[in-house]
Design a protein around this motif. Structure first.
Motif: not given
Length: 293
Positions: A8-9, A13-14, A85-86, A141-148
């Motif tokens: 989903a991440k 992207p965030v 991570v992109v 950024a997307y691909g990094w692990e974030d619980p929220s």
């Protein structure tokens, strides 16, 4: 960590937006080491900062030039997750009157266990470093692990500029054509075409949508029909793109030299940016005697 969350991440992207005043030293050598600005959430100790890099260029007559160029750096952390991570990063520097001085964009993949880095976030800067008063940075950024996971985080925000157009004069006969305007790129590949914007080389530019190996680029294509054939004038183009809220989302630059013919600049861009029908474009086209730009 659920694989579905990571997936989903990657799909969503965030974005992080940072806009800060900065105070360059009078001697550019004092900023050759990175100056930290803000911690980032992708990894422990990860910081975005800026620095000055001495660079060597060539002018339109083939002579070597050296300029001190500001650039953005991201350092201090590793990708400790199991997926790449992109990072899509755009940065721009402005003077005390909120006018664009330089801008650049890069897209970079950090593989698992690699250190964070964003190469190439600088552009030709023939002006005094002391003119810089503010920096804007946009990081998607997307691909990094974030619980929220979040959609966007505005760490600091700049008020959107008003539409304007004027001539920007400097010492030594350097003249800039400056504009800030609403921009609807449309659905085709040709997104913008201008009339001649400089006096001597009569520089015209086009912005085009291009794709290669699954990536989308914004191409800045320039052409010229100089008044004289002495090739004694160079030009420098800097541009930045903002979304409908006024957040910086893309930028780039292109150097034009009298004896090098037409030049093209390619900068990566997120395709959804060009899908918008309500953007803002800041454009500065400089022209001056060879050796000053």
């Amino acid at each position: 960590m659920s694989p579905n969350l990571i997936l989903a991440k990657q799909i969503d992207p965030v974005a992080y937006y940072l806009d800060l005043p900065i105070h360059p030293p009078y001697d550019a050598r004092d900023a050759f080491d990175a100056i930290p600005m803000q911690l980032l959430p992708f990894a422990e100790g990860l910081t975005v900062g800026w620095k000055v890099s001495p660079m060597q260029f060539v002018d339109g007559l083939g002579r070597d030039l050296k300029f001190d160029c500001p650039n953005i750096v991201i350092t201090g952390g590793q990708n400790l997750g199991g997926t790449p991570v992109v990072l899509y990063v755009v940065a721009a520097f402005f003077d005390s009157n909120n006018r664009l001085l330089s801008s650049q964009t890069c897209e970079h993949i950090i593989q698992p266990w690699e250190s964070y880095d964003v190469p190439g976030l600088w552009s030709r800067f023939p002006f005094p470093i002391a003119e810089i008063a503010r920096v804007s940075v946009g990081i998607t950024a997307y691909g990094w692990e974030d619980p929220s996971p979040k959609e966007a985080m505005v760490l600091s925000k700049q008020k959107r500029k008003n539409e304007t157009k004027f001539e920007w004069k400097r010492e030594g006969g350097v003249v800039g054509s400056y504009s800030f305007q609403k921009w609807n790129p449309g659905k085709g590949d040709l997104l913008l075409a201008t009339e001649p914007l400089t006096k001597e080389n009569r520089v015209r530019i086009r912005l085009e949508r291009r794709q290669s190996e699954g990536l989308t680029y914004l191409a800045l294509v320039q052409s010229q029909s100089p008044r004289q054939s002495t090739k004694a004038f160079d030009h420098l183009i800097q541009y930045a793109v903002y979304d409908r809220e006024g957040q910086l989302c893309h930028g780039g630059s292109c150097m034009g030299m009298g004896n090098h013919g037409d030049l093209v600049s390619l900068a990566p861009i997120l395709p959804e940016i060009l899908d918008s029908d309500s953007l803002y474009l800041e454009l500065v086209v400089w022209e001056g005697p060879s050796g000053l730009l």
